[in-house]
Write a protein that holds these residues in place. Structure first.
Motif, PDB file in Angstrom:
ATOM      1  N   ARG A   1      34.421  40.558  19.868  1.00  0.00           N
ATOM      2  CA  ARG A   1      34.155  41.767  19.090  1.00  0.00           C
ATOM      3  C   ARG A   1      34.744  41.690  17.691  1.00  0.00           C
ATOM      4  O   ARG A   1      34.175  42.190  16.728  1.00  0.00           O
ATOM      5  CB  ARG A   1      34.704  42.977  19.814  1.00  0.00           C
TER       6      ARG A   1
ATOM      7  N   SER B   1      23.996  37.500  18.369  1.00  0.00           N
ATOM      8  CA  SER B   1      25.011  37.746  19.383  1.00  0.00           C
ATOM      9  C   SER B   1      24.477  38.494  20.586  1.00  0.00           C
ATOM     10  O   SER B   1      23.509  39.243  20.504  1.00  0.00           O
ATOM     11  CB  SER B   1      26.165  38.542  18.773  1.00  0.00           C
TER      12      SER B   1
ATOM     13  N   VAL C   1      26.673  40.529  23.429  1.00  0.00           N
ATOM     14  CA  VAL C   1      28.023  40.874  23.861  1.00  0.00           C
ATOM     15  C   VAL C   1      27.980  41.600  25.201  1.00  0.00           C
ATOM     16  O   VAL C   1      27.316  42.621  25.335  1.00  0.00           O
ATOM     17  CB  VAL C   1      28.726  41.770  22.820  1.00  0.00           C
ATOM     18  N   GLU C   2      28.704  41.046  26.148  1.00  0.00           N
ATOM     19  CA  GLU C   2      28.829  41.634  27.487  1.00  0.00           C
ATOM     20  C   GLU C   2      27.466  41.989  28.073  1.00  0.00           C
ATOM     21  O   GLU C   2      26.529  41.213  28.016  1.00  0.00           O
ATOM     22  CB  GLU C   2      29.737  42.860  27.443  1.00  0.00           C
ATOM     23  N   ASN C   3      27.350  43.194  28.624  1.00  0.00           N
ATOM     24  CA  ASN C   3      26.075  43.572  29.234  1.00  0.00           C
ATOM     25  C   ASN C   3      25.020  43.674  28.154  1.00  0.00           C
ATOM     26  O   ASN C   3      25.306  44.124  27.052  1.00  0.00           O
ATOM     27  CB  ASN C   3      26.199  44.924  29.927  1.00  0.00           C
ATOM     28  N   PRO C   4      23.807  43.257  28.468  1.00  0.00           N
ATOM     29  CA  PRO C   4      22.780  43.330  27.430  1.00  0.00           C
ATOM     30  C   PRO C   4      22.499  44.784  27.033  1.00  0.00           C
ATOM     31  O   PRO C   4      22.496  45.675  27.875  1.00  0.00           O
ATOM     32  CB  PRO C   4      21.563  42.696  28.100  1.00  0.00           C
ATOM     33  N   SER C   5      22.325  44.989  25.741  1.00  0.00           N
ATOM     34  CA  SER C   5      21.959  46.310  25.241  1.00  0.00           C
ATOM     35  C   SER C   5      20.470  46.318  24.945  1.00  0.00           C
ATOM     36  O   SER C   5      19.940  45.360  24.420  1.00  0.00           O
ATOM     37  CB  SER C   5      22.720  46.621  23.958  1.00  0.00           C
ATOM     38  N   TYR C   6      19.828  47.402  25.301  1.00  0.00           N
ATOM     39  CA  TYR C   6      18.388  47.478  25.073  1.00  0.00           C
ATOM     40  C   TYR C   6      18.013  48.947  25.090  1.00  0.00           C
ATOM     41  O   TYR C   6      18.827  49.818  25.421  1.00  0.00           O
ATOM     42  CB  TYR C   6      17.637  46.724  26.181  1.00  0.00           C
ATOM     43  N   TYR C   7      16.780  49.232  24.712  1.00  0.00           N
ATOM     44  CA  TYR C   7      16.293  50.609  24.761  1.00  0.00           C
ATOM     45  C   TYR C   7      15.287  50.689  25.895  1.00  0.00           C
ATOM     46  O   TYR C   7      14.163  50.196  25.762  1.00  0.00           O
ATOM     47  CB  TYR C   7      15.690  51.003  23.422  1.00  0.00           C
ATOM     48  N   PRO C   8      15.686  51.270  27.039  1.00  0.00           N
ATOM     49  CA  PRO C   8      14.862  51.184  28.244  1.00  0.00           C
ATOM     50  C   PRO C   8      13.480  51.810  28.102  1.00  0.00           C
ATOM     51  O   PRO C   8      12.546  51.385  28.770  1.00  0.00           O
ATOM     52  CB  PRO C   8      15.689  51.919  29.298  1.00  0.00           C
ATOM     53  N   HIS C   9      13.327  52.805  27.225  1.00  0.00           N
ATOM     54  CA  HIS C   9      12.039  53.482  27.113  1.00  0.00           C
ATOM     55  C   HIS C   9      11.060  52.716  26.230  1.00  0.00           C
ATOM     56  O   HIS C   9       9.923  53.124  26.074  1.00  0.00           O
ATOM     57  CB  HIS C   9      12.229  54.895  26.577  1.00  0.00           C
ATOM     58  N   LEU C  10      11.530  51.597  25.636  1.00  0.00           N
ATOM     59  CA  LEU C  10      10.646  50.802  24.785  1.00  0.00           C
ATOM     60  C   LEU C  10      10.253  49.509  25.521  1.00  0.00           C
ATOM     61  O   LEU C  10      10.946  49.069  26.429  1.00  0.00           O
ATOM     62  CB  LEU C  10      11.357  50.431  23.482  1.00  0.00           C
ATOM     63  N   THR C  11       9.155  48.912  25.087  1.00  0.00           N
ATOM     64  CA  THR C  11       8.741  47.645  25.683  1.00  0.00           C
ATOM     65  C   THR C  11       9.593  46.515  25.105  1.00  0.00           C
ATOM     66  O   THR C  11      10.320  46.715  24.129  1.00  0.00           O
ATOM     67  CB  THR C  11       7.264  47.340  25.371  1.00  0.00           C
TER      68      THR C  11
ATOM     69  N   SER D   1      14.985  45.387  16.126  1.00  0.00           N
ATOM     70  CA  SER D   1      15.927  44.494  15.451  1.00  0.00           C
ATOM     71  C   SER D   1      15.246  43.759  14.302  1.00  0.00           C
ATOM     72  O   SER D   1      15.846  43.533  13.253  1.00  0.00           O
ATOM     73  CB  SER D   1      16.488  43.454  16.424  1.00  0.00           C
TER      74      SER D   1
ATOM     75  N   ALA E   1      16.720  38.436  21.399  1.00  0.00           N
ATOM     76  CA  ALA E   1      17.083  39.246  20.228  1.00  0.00           C
ATOM     77  C   ALA E   1      18.113  38.522  19.375  1.00  0.00           C
ATOM     78  O   ALA E   1      18.085  38.584  18.145  1.00  0.00           O
ATOM     79  CB  ALA E   1      17.622  40.607  20.676  1.00  0.00           C
TER      80      ALA E   1
END
Lengths: 236, 303
Positions: free
Chosen positions: B48, B81, B83-93, B101, B144
């Protein structure tokens, strides 16, 4: 940089129902008067010589409420989109400044609320025409009561966005928001310095533009505070 | 040597607790750097700080020879990068997620299809990420991270949640990056076997301190086999070996030879036979990297 961030933020709110909210808010406010005028139009026409003004003032009883409520929901939504999978870390690790990230969120919420104001103007004007209140349409007053509440509500927007972005738990901004809505509803009982009173456009000087100017000035101030705090914090 | 990543006296405190203390990390260009440590050792906190998500309490971070403090945006342009758990926007494809991004990174649209192809998600590009498995989300995160072809790729536990075939694919992908694109890769993990198969350099961190940092070969040297010999009189055999100038350790039921090559082992055994010892067993004992890693981190914890 800021433009691409705003574009990305608009993409992120897709399918979140925020645009629907943008429509429902102003529609709801006017719909309440549709009921009111539908039931007792003749009685209401007798209340004041200037029927248009009386109509606009009636609408304005609920506008502050809708705006404050809308701001609370939108800001909390904005934050929760990033909170959901802690996407803040991914967003801030992109080559963007944290200030721009915050500004972008502020811009998007402002745009939606402003669009709501435009819709409010259209709905208020449209329904007013059907009531047959005379040819002398007070365009300036219509604009005053459509757009000035938005500017007067900017401090609330700044505060809610600040609390929503730095809270891990969205219950905190929502609680604050509920208190705000209650305050906005009881605006007539509050002293002029309470920011939740401002969207009602009433003050002891009797000039609505004072509230709008105060809103812009103090809104910028609260926005800056929020931005500085957001930038200062570590991203978890 | 040109270092892509260089930290100096990097320290981060949370309240009174030091999550990272005086960490000196050096990553040369083109290496795959395995960042190892048990859970809670400070790996993610370090990462971080490398990404400017957190501010160091003291010390400095330099990437590409520039100081993080004053060149954050410039530096981040060249870093991808996860970092840790993947970050994403679940309501998007998947595609829209990358598009969010891409808009910020300002790279051509065709990159989205390219990276989706690379992580084999092109078949589900238009499906909402909500329904993805953890492995697919992880791969999307890596896609990403590679969107803008960064010079440095930082992956925090990238194989978490992947199935065996996914792990192998990921490994092959990561291994190909330095050759094909000249990327430098930093991978953190708490699993040594994973790092062992990919990394060219290793840093081991425990309790916020860097306790080992060198090439993977050096680390493997620690893992060299030792030869255990069991004879009728272990102590006498040990003494006579020492007297003969052989390095050996006496253990409870055997003698351990510290031999460097096969010839030396043969010489020692011959010597013992000539001295009239009865040799029951000669066996090889391998110290796995796992053991070394455990020992390293244990010493640190007890000390």
């Amino acid at each position: 940089m800021i433009l691409s961030l705003v574009k990305a933020d608009f993409l992120k709110i897709k399918r979140k129902g925020m645009w629907l909210l943008c429509l429902i808010g102003p529609f709801g406010v006017v719909a309440l008067q549709m009921v009111n005028y539908g039931v007792r139009k003749d009685y209401l026409f007798e209340q004041m010589d200037d029927r248009w003004l009386y109509y606009i003032l009636n609408i304005n009883t609920f506008t502050p409420l809708a705006i404050v409520l809308g701001i609370v929901i939108l800001t909390s939504f904005m934050a929760s989109i990033e909170d959901e999978t802690n996407a803040w870390k991914q967003l801030v690790a992109l080559p963007v400044s944290k200030r721009a990230v915050y500004l972008s969120k502020f811009t998007v919420v402002s745009c939606i609320v402003f669009l709501s104001s435009v819709l409010l103007f259209l709905f208020m004007f449209g329904y007013g025409l059907t009531l047959g209140m005379g040819e002398d349409i007070p365009y300036l007053r219509l604009m005053e009561y459509s757009f000035l509440p938005f500017f007067a509500a900017l401090p609330v927007l700044g505060l809610q966005l600040w609390v929503a972005t730095v809270s891990k738990n969205q219950a905190i901004p929502v609680t604050l928001g509920v208190v705000g809505v209650i305050l906005a509803y009881s605006a007539s009982l509050l002293p002029d310095w309470v920011i939740w009173k401002w969207p009602s456009l009433s003050n002891e000087w009797g000039h609505s533009y004072i509230n709008a100017l105060l809103g812009i000035g103090f809104g910028v101030f609260v926005y800056l505070l929020g931005m500085i705090d957001f930038k200062r914090r570590d991203v978890k | 040597m040109e270092y892509i990543v260089e930290t100096k006296h990097l320290t981060k405190k949370f309240g009174k607790e030091e999550a990272v203390s005086n960490l000196e990390m050096k990553i040369p260009k083109g290496e795959i750097y395995g960042f190892l440590g048990p859970n809670g050792a400070g790996k993610t906190t370090t990462i971080r700080m490398l990404l400017g998500l957190m501010r160091p309490t003291s010390g400095s971070v330099q990437l590409f020879g520039k100081d993080m403090k004053n060149n954050r945006i410039d530096i981040l342009k060249n870093i991808g990068s996860l970092v840790e758990n993947p970050s994403y926007y679940p309501h998007l494809t998947a595609k829209e997620n990358l598009e969010a991004s891409r808009k910020i990174l300002n790279v051509p649209k065709k990159r989205i299809d390219e990276v989706l192809q690379q992580v084999r998600l092109h078949g589900v590009a238009n499906k909402k990420v909500k329904g993805f498995s953890l492995g697919m989300k992880q791969r999307l995160g890596i896609a990403a991270a590679m969107l803008h072809q960064p010079e440095l790729l930082i992956l925090d536990e990238p194989t978490n949640g992947l199935d065996p075939s996914g792990i192998i694919e990921m490994r092959q992908l990561i291994q190909s990056l330095p050759e094909e694109y000249g990327m430098t890769v930093l991978i953190s993990s708490h699993l040594l076997s994973e790092i062992d198969q990919m990394a060219t350099r290793v840093g081991v961190v425990s309790k916020g301190k860097m306790i080992f940092q060198d090439s993977i070969e050096t680390m493997r040297k620690f893992a060299q086999a030792s030869i255990q010999v069991k004879v009728n009189d272990n102590e006498a055999a040990w003494r006579s070996l020492l007297a003969n100038g052989q390095k050996a350790d006496l253990e409870k039921e055997s003698v351990t030879l510290q031999a460097e090559d096969d010839g030396q082992v043969a010489a020692s055994i011959r010597y013992l036979v000539q001295q009239g010892f009865s040799i029951y067993r000669v066996q090889e004992e391998k110290r796995s990297l796992e053991n070394i890693f455990l020992e390293m981190t244990k010493e640190e914890q007890s000390g």
